[in-house]
Design an enzyme around this catalytic site. Structure first.
Site, PDB file in Angstrom:
ATOM      1  CD  GLU A 287     -10.092   3.922   0.655  1.00 60.97           C
ATOM      2  OE1 GLU A 287      -9.766   2.841  -0.163  1.00 60.97           O
ATOM      3  OE2 GLU A 287     -10.166   4.660   0.149  1.00 60.97           O
TER       4      GLU A 287
ATOM      5  CE  LYS B  34      -4.429  -1.868  -0.013  1.00 63.03           C
ATOM      6  NZ  LYS B  34      -4.740  -1.237  -0.848  1.00 63.03           N
TER       7      LYS B  34
ATOM      8  CB  SER C 208      -0.223  -8.321  -0.942  1.00 61.91           C
ATOM      9  OG  SER C 208      -0.998  -8.883  -0.457  1.00 61.91           O
TER      10      SER C 208
END
Length: 383
Positions: free
Chosen positions: A105, A83, A364
């Site tokens: 969010e 991210k 991830s």
């Protein structure tokens, strides 16, 4: 301006008040992405702040024996997930646009942490919307966000998860559009967000492709990544999408398989493949993984599914827990529950392939945030 579409998907389905903001965003992104100084600053921060390039790691004890499974280690990035790649690029864009208030969010909390991190780095106000159910199951990340200076706003309606958090972030943006930048966390939403997020995450795929050629002198036979909104997958797949001999496999949560069992519908400003009924009403999604607990997906994924370039499969909560435990105990690498879905499918896929084949798995994020959820699911108490 033309709203980017991917075949029948994408576009802009938003209130008129947001069109000028999206036009401004598109102009800003076009200018920034063509500006060498922007690219250089992003690369510099990627190296010295995030820790790029993230390594490839070939498993040794992870099953099945004799098969080559290689992990793309986004879990080793600063903040512990992919991210940060997107958050860093968008915060540089926000500062170019003169925005000092950031809304975001988050589901699993990793995008919220990444956003809070870059806001701390650049001295910007940060507000993160998060469903109360996700606050409960991802509490360590909530505390991280608050320690970084972000305000975490609990969303108390609907399923109290990522879908509702996204809706609230969009409402905030609509109400404060002149001063606020909406730092969206995945390759979803109205154009140009899906293409911006894809380009910022494509560093994963570019690195992985170059590393495979450097280390193994060949490309992988299959590339596997988990898919919720789809940002880590679209970033990893971007490095191989033009290599026809490389299979690209997205792994959804069985209870949130919008690509496997969804239909074309509009969600959060874009047309994509969505879990919806015959009337187009969005259905609830479920996953043990907060980051995959979303009833839609990025429009580019839907386009490549229809074209046959991407394959999509689903993994149950139980199978994801098996993948989590296997990688943790056999390699000493604890994957995020999102990544554990990809790990679980790679275990299954490897058994069907000859021993000469290679699978790259997008790891991830890391699983620190999921320890309590996993322990509870396995019936083990955690103090």
């Amino acid at each position: 301006m033309m709203a980017t579409t991917y075949g029948a998907y994408g576009g802009r389905y938003v209130p008129e008040t947001l069109i000028p903001a999206l036009d401004e965003l598109e102009r800003g992104w076009d200018e920034a992405s063509s500006d060498p100084s922007f690219r250089e600053e992003l690369a510099r921060l990627g190296k010295h702040y995030v820790g790029r390039p993230s390594p490839l790691y070939e498993t040794h004890r992870f099953p099945p024996p004799g098969r080559r499974i290689v992990l793309k280690r986004e879990d080793l990035n600063h903040t512990g997930a992919h991210k940060i790649n997107n958050a860093l690029g968008q915060i540089l864009l926000a500062t170019r646009l003169g925005k000092r208030r950031i809304v975001a969010e988050t589901g699993a909390g990793q995008h919220g942490v990444a956003t809070a991190t870059v806001c701390a780095r650049f001295g910007l106000e940060c507000i993160v919307y998060m469903g109360s159910e996700d606050i409960r199951r991802q509490h360590p990340n909530v505390e991280r966000m608050r320690l970084l200076g972000a305000e975490v706003r609990s969303v108390e309606f609907g399923t109290k998860t990522l879908k509702e958090a996204t809706s609230e972030a969009i409402r905030d943006w609509i109400a404060n559009v002149e001063t606020t930048y909406y730092l969206i966390g995945s390759c979803v939403g109205p154009a140009p967000y899906p293409s911006i997020v894809r380009e910022l995450q494509a560093v994963i795929g570019r690195e992985a492709r170059a590393q495979m050629l450097d280390i193994y002198d060949r490309l992988p036979d299959a590339v596997v990544a988990c898919v919720g909104g789809g940002s880590n997958a679209i970033g990893l797949f971007a490095g191989f999408v033009d290599d026809a001999d490389v299979r690209l496999v997205g792994v959804e949560a069985a209870g949130a398989a919008s690509l496997g069992s969804g239909r074309a519908a509009v969600l959060h400003g874009a047309r994509s493949s969505v879990l919806a009924d015959d009337d187009g009403q969005v259905l609830d999604a479920h996953s043990i993984s907060a980051g995959l607990d979303y009833p839609g997906v990025g429009p580019e994924h839907a386009y490549y599914r229809d074209s046959g370039r991407f394959e999509f499969v689903s993994i149950t909560d139980e199978e994801a827990l098996e993948g989590f435990q296997a990688l943790t105990r056999l390699e000493g690498i604890m994957p995020a529950l999102e990544s554990a879905h990809a790990v679980a499918y790679a275990m299954r896929l490897a058994k069907t392939l000859p021993r000469t084949k290679t699978i790259v798995v997008g790891l991830s994020g890391r699983g620190d945030k999921d320890v309590h959820v996993v322990a509870k699911a396995l019936g083990k108490s955690v103090e």
